[in-house]
Design an enzyme around this catalytic site. Structure first.
Site, PDB file in Angstrom:
ATOM      1  N   GLY A   1      -9.894  24.202  34.339  1.00 29.17           N
ATOM      2  CA  GLY A   1      -8.589  24.852  34.250  1.00 29.17           C
ATOM      3  C   GLY A   1      -8.357  25.720  35.473  1.00 29.17           C
ATOM      4  O   GLY A   1      -7.646  26.730  35.419  1.00 29.17           O
ATOM      5  N   ALA A   2      -8.919  25.299  36.612  1.00 30.02           N
ATOM      6  CA  ALA A   2      -8.971  26.134  37.806  1.00 30.02           C
ATOM      7  C   ALA A   2      -7.617  26.398  38.444  1.00 30.02           C
ATOM      8  O   ALA A   2      -7.461  27.377  39.177  1.00 30.02           O
ATOM      9  CB  ALA A   2      -9.908  25.502  38.834  1.00 30.02           C
ATOM     10  N   LYS A   3      -6.624  25.548  38.207  1.00 34.17           N
ATOM     11  CA  LYS A   3      -5.324  25.736  38.836  1.00 34.17           C
ATOM     12  C   LYS A   3      -4.352  26.553  37.985  1.00 34.17           C
ATOM     13  O   LYS A   3      -3.264  26.902  38.443  1.00 34.17           O
ATOM     14  CB  LYS A   3      -4.709  24.374  39.177  1.00 34.17           C
ATOM     15  CG  LYS A   3      -5.478  23.626  40.269  1.00 34.17           C
ATOM     16  CD  LYS A   3      -4.827  22.283  40.582  1.00 34.17           C
ATOM     17  CE  LYS A   3      -5.615  21.536  41.655  1.00 34.17           C
ATOM     18  NZ  LYS A   3      -5.039  20.188  41.950  1.00 34.17           N
TER      19      LYS A   3
ATOM     20  N   MET B   1      -4.932  31.785  34.726  1.00 32.41           N
ATOM     21  CA  MET B   1      -6.211  32.368  34.335  1.00 32.41           C
ATOM     22  C   MET B   1      -7.344  31.758  35.157  1.00 32.41           C
ATOM     23  O   MET B   1      -8.245  32.468  35.621  1.00 32.41           O
ATOM     24  CB  MET B   1      -6.453  32.146  32.841  1.00 32.41           C
ATOM     25  CG  MET B   1      -7.627  32.912  32.298  1.00 32.41           C
ATOM     26  SD  MET B   1      -7.305  34.694  32.311  1.00 32.41           S
ATOM     27  CE  MET B   1      -8.776  35.271  31.448  1.00 32.41           C
TER      28      MET B   1
ATOM     29  N   THR C   1     -10.919  29.223  25.851  1.00 26.04           N
ATOM     30  CA  THR C   1      -9.784  28.496  25.282  1.00 26.04           C
ATOM     31  C   THR C   1      -9.729  28.765  23.785  1.00 26.04           C
ATOM     32  O   THR C   1     -10.763  28.741  23.105  1.00 26.04           O
ATOM     33  CB  THR C   1      -9.928  26.986  25.542  1.00 26.04           C
ATOM     34  OG1 THR C   1     -10.099  26.784  26.950  1.00 26.04           O
ATOM     35  CG2 THR C   1      -8.718  26.227  25.053  1.00 26.04           C
TER      36      THR C   1
ATOM     37  N   ALA D   1     -15.528  32.559  22.845  1.00 22.32           N
ATOM     38  CA  ALA D   1     -14.979  33.865  22.457  1.00 22.32           C
ATOM     39  C   ALA D   1     -13.463  33.790  22.400  1.00 22.32           C
ATOM     40  O   ALA D   1     -12.828  33.199  23.276  1.00 22.32           O
ATOM     41  CB  ALA D   1     -15.416  34.949  23.438  1.00 22.32           C
TER      42      ALA D   1
ATOM     43  N   HIS E   1       2.532  38.786  22.702  1.00 23.48           N
ATOM     44  CA  HIS E   1       2.144  38.075  23.911  1.00 23.48           C
ATOM     45  C   HIS E   1       3.364  37.571  24.672  1.00 23.48           C
ATOM     46  O   HIS E   1       4.477  37.529  24.145  1.00 23.48           O
ATOM     47  CB  HIS E   1       1.231  36.883  23.571  1.00 23.48           C
ATOM     48  CG  HIS E   1      -0.151  37.271  23.160  1.00 23.48           C
ATOM     49  ND1 HIS E   1      -0.448  37.694  21.883  1.00 23.48           N
ATOM     50  CD2 HIS E   1      -1.318  37.288  23.852  1.00 23.48           C
ATOM     51  CE1 HIS E   1      -1.750  37.964  21.814  1.00 23.48           C
ATOM     52  NE2 HIS E   1      -2.287  37.725  22.998  1.00 23.48           N
TER      53      HIS E   1
ATOM     54  N   LYS F   1       2.540  31.557  25.991  1.00 22.23           N
ATOM     55  CA  LYS F   1       1.342  31.318  25.188  1.00 22.23           C
ATOM     56  C   LYS F   1       1.588  30.156  24.233  1.00 22.23           C
ATOM     57  O   LYS F   1       2.636  30.091  23.578  1.00 22.23           O
ATOM     58  CB  LYS F   1       0.962  32.580  24.410  1.00 22.23           C
ATOM     59  CG  LYS F   1      -0.353  32.462  23.637  1.00 22.23           C
ATOM     60  CD  LYS F   1      -0.759  33.803  23.065  1.00 22.23           C
ATOM     61  CE  LYS F   1      -2.016  33.697  22.222  1.00 22.23           C
ATOM     62  NZ  LYS F   1      -3.157  33.122  22.969  1.00 22.23           N
TER      63      LYS F   1
END
Length: 244
Positions: free
Chosen positions: A8-10, A13, A75, A100, A130, A134
Protein backbone atom coordinates in the site's frame (compact mmCIF):
# COMPACT_ATOMS: atom_id res chain seq x y z
CA UNK A 1 19.22 -3.35 10.24
CA UNK A 2 15.63 -4.54 9.89
CA UNK A 3 14.72 -4.89 6.22
CA UNK A 4 11.17 -3.65 5.65
CA UNK A 5 8.62 -3.92 2.84
CA UNK A 6 5.50 -1.75 2.67
CA UNK A 7 2.26 -2.87 1.01
CA UNK A 8 0.00 0.00 0.00
CA UNK A 9 3.08 2.17 -0.52
CA UNK A 10 1.46 4.72 -2.84
CA UNK A 11 -1.45 5.51 -0.54
CA UNK A 12 -1.29 8.47 1.81
CA UNK A 13 -0.64 6.22 4.80
CA UNK A 14 1.79 4.05 2.86
CA UNK A 15 3.84 7.03 1.74
CA UNK A 16 4.12 8.27 5.33
CA UNK A 17 5.17 4.80 6.52
CA UNK A 18 7.86 4.57 3.84
CA UNK A 19 9.19 7.92 5.01
CA UNK A 20 9.21 6.80 8.65
CA UNK A 21 11.05 3.58 7.79
CA UNK A 22 13.66 5.45 5.75
CA UNK A 23 14.19 7.90 8.62
CA UNK A 24 14.60 5.12 11.23
CA UNK A 25 18.27 4.45 11.94
CA UNK A 26 17.73 0.71 12.47
CA UNK A 27 15.57 0.03 9.37
CA UNK A 28 16.03 -0.25 5.61
CA UNK A 29 13.17 0.05 3.11
CA UNK A 30 13.75 -2.77 0.60
CA UNK A 31 10.35 -2.85 -1.14
CA UNK A 32 7.50 -0.37 -1.67
CA UNK A 33 4.60 -2.23 -3.28
CA UNK A 34 1.17 -1.02 -4.33
CA UNK A 35 -1.95 -2.62 -5.80
CA UNK A 36 -1.28 -4.77 -8.84
CA UNK A 37 2.50 -4.72 -8.42
CA UNK A 38 4.73 -7.79 -8.07
CA UNK A 39 5.25 -8.88 -4.47
CA UNK A 40 8.57 -10.57 -5.30
CA UNK A 41 10.79 -7.72 -3.97
CA UNK A 42 9.21 -8.21 -0.52
CA UNK A 43 10.96 -11.58 -0.21
CA UNK A 44 14.07 -9.61 0.72
CA UNK A 45 12.31 -8.13 3.78
CA UNK A 46 12.40 -9.27 7.37
CA UNK A 47 9.08 -7.53 8.05
CA UNK A 48 6.26 -6.42 5.77
CA UNK A 49 3.88 -3.62 6.80
CA UNK A 50 0.38 -3.77 5.30
CA UNK A 51 -1.85 -0.70 5.11
CA UNK A 52 -3.99 -1.58 2.11
CA UNK A 53 -7.73 -2.34 1.89
CA UNK A 54 -9.86 -5.14 3.37
CA UNK A 55 -10.19 -6.90 -0.01
CA UNK A 56 -6.41 -7.17 -0.43
CA UNK A 57 -5.02 -7.66 3.04
CA UNK A 58 -5.65 -11.38 3.51
CA UNK A 59 -3.92 -12.23 0.25
CA UNK A 60 -0.92 -10.16 1.31
CA UNK A 61 -0.77 -11.83 4.73
CA UNK A 62 -0.97 -15.30 3.20
CA UNK A 63 1.81 -14.45 0.75
CA UNK A 64 4.05 -13.03 3.49
CA UNK A 65 3.58 -15.94 5.87
CA UNK A 66 4.09 -18.51 3.10
CA UNK A 67 7.39 -16.75 2.33
CA UNK A 68 8.36 -16.53 6.02
CA UNK A 69 8.18 -12.73 6.15
CA UNK A 70 6.94 -11.27 9.46
CA UNK A 71 3.81 -9.16 8.96
CA UNK A 72 2.58 -6.01 10.71
CA UNK A 73 -0.97 -5.14 9.64
CA UNK A 74 -2.91 -1.93 10.15
CA UNK A 75 -5.61 -2.58 7.55
CA UNK A 76 -9.01 -2.74 9.27
CA UNK A 77 -12.08 -4.92 8.76
CA UNK A 78 -10.93 -8.01 10.65
CA UNK A 79 -13.42 -10.47 12.13
CA UNK A 80 -12.88 -13.49 14.37
CA UNK A 81 -13.07 -15.69 11.27
CA UNK A 82 -10.32 -13.70 9.55
CA UNK A 83 -8.12 -13.87 12.65
CA UNK A 84 -8.60 -17.65 12.68
CA UNK A 85 -7.59 -17.84 9.03
CA UNK A 86 -4.38 -15.92 9.77
CA UNK A 87 -3.64 -18.29 12.65
CA UNK A 88 -3.95 -21.26 10.28
CA UNK A 89 -1.48 -19.73 7.84
CA UNK A 90 0.84 -18.73 10.65
CA UNK A 91 0.89 -22.25 12.12
CA UNK A 92 2.78 -23.55 9.07
CA UNK A 93 5.08 -20.53 8.80
CA UNK A 94 8.33 -19.49 10.46
CA UNK A 95 7.09 -15.90 10.49
CA UNK A 96 4.89 -14.05 12.96
CA UNK A 97 1.96 -11.69 12.46
CA UNK A 98 0.70 -8.64 14.33
CA UNK A 99 -2.67 -7.06 13.52
CA UNK A 100 -3.80 -3.85 15.23
CA UNK A 101 -6.93 -1.75 14.76
CA UNK A 102 -4.94 1.33 15.77
CA UNK A 103 -1.21 2.07 16.17
CA UNK A 104 -1.69 5.44 17.86
CA UNK A 105 -0.36 5.37 21.43
CA UNK A 106 -3.09 7.79 22.52
CA UNK A 107 -5.76 5.57 20.96
CA UNK A 108 -4.41 2.46 22.69
CA UNK A 109 -4.49 4.27 26.02
CA UNK A 110 -8.00 5.58 25.30
CA UNK A 111 -9.22 2.01 24.70
CA UNK A 112 -7.52 0.81 27.88
CA UNK A 113 -9.00 3.62 29.97
CA UNK A 114 -12.45 2.92 28.50
CA UNK A 115 -12.27 -0.76 29.44
CA UNK A 116 -11.21 0.13 32.99
CA UNK A 117 -14.05 2.63 33.39
CA UNK A 118 -16.75 0.44 31.85
CA UNK A 119 -17.83 -1.55 34.95
CA UNK A 120 -18.40 1.63 36.97
CA UNK A 121 -21.12 3.20 34.80
CA UNK A 122 -24.67 2.28 33.83
CA UNK A 123 -24.45 3.73 30.32
CA UNK A 124 -21.79 3.86 27.64
CA UNK A 125 -21.82 4.91 23.99
CA UNK A 126 -19.08 5.48 21.42
CA UNK A 127 -18.84 8.27 18.87
CA UNK A 128 -16.14 7.89 16.22
CA UNK A 129 -15.35 10.72 13.80
CA UNK A 130 -13.29 10.36 10.64
CA UNK A 131 -12.63 11.94 7.25
CA UNK A 132 -15.14 10.99 4.52
CA UNK A 133 -12.56 8.99 2.51
CA UNK A 134 -12.55 6.23 5.12
CA UNK A 135 -13.93 3.02 3.61
CA UNK A 136 -15.37 1.24 6.67
CA UNK A 137 -17.87 2.15 9.37
CA UNK A 138 -17.85 1.79 12.26
CA UNK A 139 -14.09 2.05 12.52
CA UNK A 140 -11.95 -0.87 13.62
CA UNK A 141 -10.93 1.13 16.69
CA UNK A 142 -14.57 1.68 17.68
CA UNK A 143 -15.35 -2.01 17.27
CA UNK A 144 -12.32 -3.00 19.33
CA UNK A 145 -13.30 -0.51 22.02
CA UNK A 146 -16.88 -1.79 22.13
CA UNK A 147 -15.75 -5.40 22.52
CA UNK A 148 -13.31 -4.46 25.29
CA UNK A 149 -16.03 -2.54 27.12
CA UNK A 150 -18.49 -5.41 26.77
CA UNK A 151 -15.97 -7.95 28.08
CA UNK A 152 -15.12 -5.76 31.06
CA UNK A 153 -18.79 -5.27 31.92
CA UNK A 154 -19.56 -8.96 31.56
CA UNK A 155 -16.61 -9.91 33.78
CA UNK A 156 -17.84 -7.46 36.43
CA UNK A 157 -21.41 -8.78 36.24
CA UNK A 158 -22.89 -5.47 35.09
CA UNK A 159 -26.52 -5.16 34.10
CA UNK A 160 -27.51 -4.53 30.49
CA UNK A 161 -27.00 -0.94 29.34
CA UNK A 162 -30.36 0.86 29.76
CA UNK A 163 -32.17 1.89 26.58
CA UNK A 164 -35.94 2.29 26.32
CA UNK A 165 -35.94 2.88 22.54
CA UNK A 166 -38.77 0.97 20.88
CA UNK A 167 -38.85 2.49 17.41
CA UNK A 168 -35.88 3.57 15.31
CA UNK A 169 -36.76 3.06 11.62
CA UNK A 170 -33.87 5.22 10.38
CA UNK A 171 -31.12 3.83 12.58
CA UNK A 172 -30.66 6.93 14.71
CA UNK A 173 -29.30 4.82 17.56
CA UNK A 174 -26.35 3.75 15.42
CA UNK A 175 -24.64 0.39 15.09
CA UNK A 176 -24.50 -2.02 17.99
CA UNK A 177 -21.39 -4.11 18.73
CA UNK A 178 -21.66 -6.53 21.65
CA UNK A 179 -24.45 -4.42 23.14
CA UNK A 180 -22.58 -1.10 22.86
CA UNK A 181 -23.94 1.58 20.52
CA UNK A 182 -21.49 3.19 18.07
CA UNK A 183 -22.18 6.36 16.09
CA UNK A 184 -19.99 7.10 13.05
CA UNK A 185 -19.42 10.65 11.77
CA UNK A 186 -17.77 11.27 8.38
CA UNK A 187 -16.86 14.87 7.63
CA UNK A 188 -14.28 16.78 5.63
CA UNK A 189 -11.76 18.41 7.96
CA UNK A 190 -11.65 15.50 10.40
CA UNK A 191 -8.86 12.93 10.54
CA UNK A 192 -9.35 10.26 13.25
CA UNK A 193 -11.15 10.90 16.53
CA UNK A 194 -13.11 8.87 19.06
CA UNK A 195 -14.90 9.59 22.30
CA UNK A 196 -16.45 7.15 24.75
CA UNK A 197 -19.25 8.62 26.87
CA UNK A 198 -20.02 6.99 30.23
CA UNK A 199 -23.02 7.94 32.36
CA UNK A 200 -24.41 7.41 35.84
CA UNK A 201 -27.18 9.30 37.63
CA UNK A 202 -25.85 12.82 38.13
CA UNK A 203 -22.44 12.33 36.48
CA UNK A 204 -20.71 11.71 33.18
CA UNK A 205 -17.21 10.74 32.10
CA UNK A 206 -15.88 11.25 28.57
CA UNK A 207 -12.67 9.61 27.34
CA UNK A 208 -11.52 11.11 24.02
CA UNK A 209 -8.63 10.55 21.63
CA UNK A 210 -7.75 12.88 18.74
CA UNK A 211 -5.28 12.05 15.97
CA UNK A 212 -4.64 15.03 13.71
CA UNK A 213 -2.35 13.46 11.11
CA UNK A 214 -0.75 10.18 10.10
CA UNK A 215 2.39 10.93 12.07
CA UNK A 216 0.52 9.85 15.22
CA UNK A 217 0.68 6.22 14.06
CA UNK A 218 4.39 6.04 13.25
CA UNK A 219 5.83 5.36 16.74
CA UNK A 220 3.45 2.44 17.22
CA UNK A 221 4.09 1.01 13.76
CA UNK A 222 7.87 1.17 14.16
CA UNK A 223 7.61 -0.36 17.65
CA UNK A 224 5.66 -3.26 16.15
CA UNK A 225 8.25 -3.76 13.41
CA UNK A 226 11.01 -3.92 16.02
CA UNK A 227 9.09 -6.34 18.26
CA UNK A 228 7.41 -8.73 15.79
CA UNK A 229 10.39 -11.10 15.47
CA UNK A 230 10.18 -11.91 19.18
CA UNK A 231 6.40 -12.45 19.29
CA UNK A 232 5.55 -15.95 18.01
CA UNK A 233 2.12 -16.57 16.51
CA UNK A 234 -0.54 -13.92 16.02
CA UNK A 235 -0.51 -10.79 18.17
CA UNK A 236 -3.65 -8.64 18.17
CA UNK A 237 -3.05 -5.01 19.11
CA UNK A 238 0.05 -3.26 20.40
CA UNK A 239 -1.08 -3.00 24.03
CA UNK A 240 1.50 -5.46 25.33
CA UNK A 241 4.27 -3.79 23.35
CA UNK A 242 3.52 -0.57 25.22
CA UNK A 243 3.10 -2.29 28.58
CA UNK A 244 -0.60 -1.40 28.71
Amino acid sequence: MIKVAVFGAKGRMGQRICQAVEEAEDMELVAAIDAGEDREPAKAADVAIDFTVPDAVLGNIEWCLSNNVHTVVGTTGFTDEKYDQVRKWQASSKANALIASNFSIAAVLMMSFAAKAAPFFESVEIIELHHPDKLDAPSGTAQTTARAISQAREKAGCAQIPDATQTDPNGARGAQIDGVHIHAVRSRGLFAHQEVIFGNPGEQLTVRDDSFDRGSYMPGILAAVRAIGDRPGLTIGIDELLGV
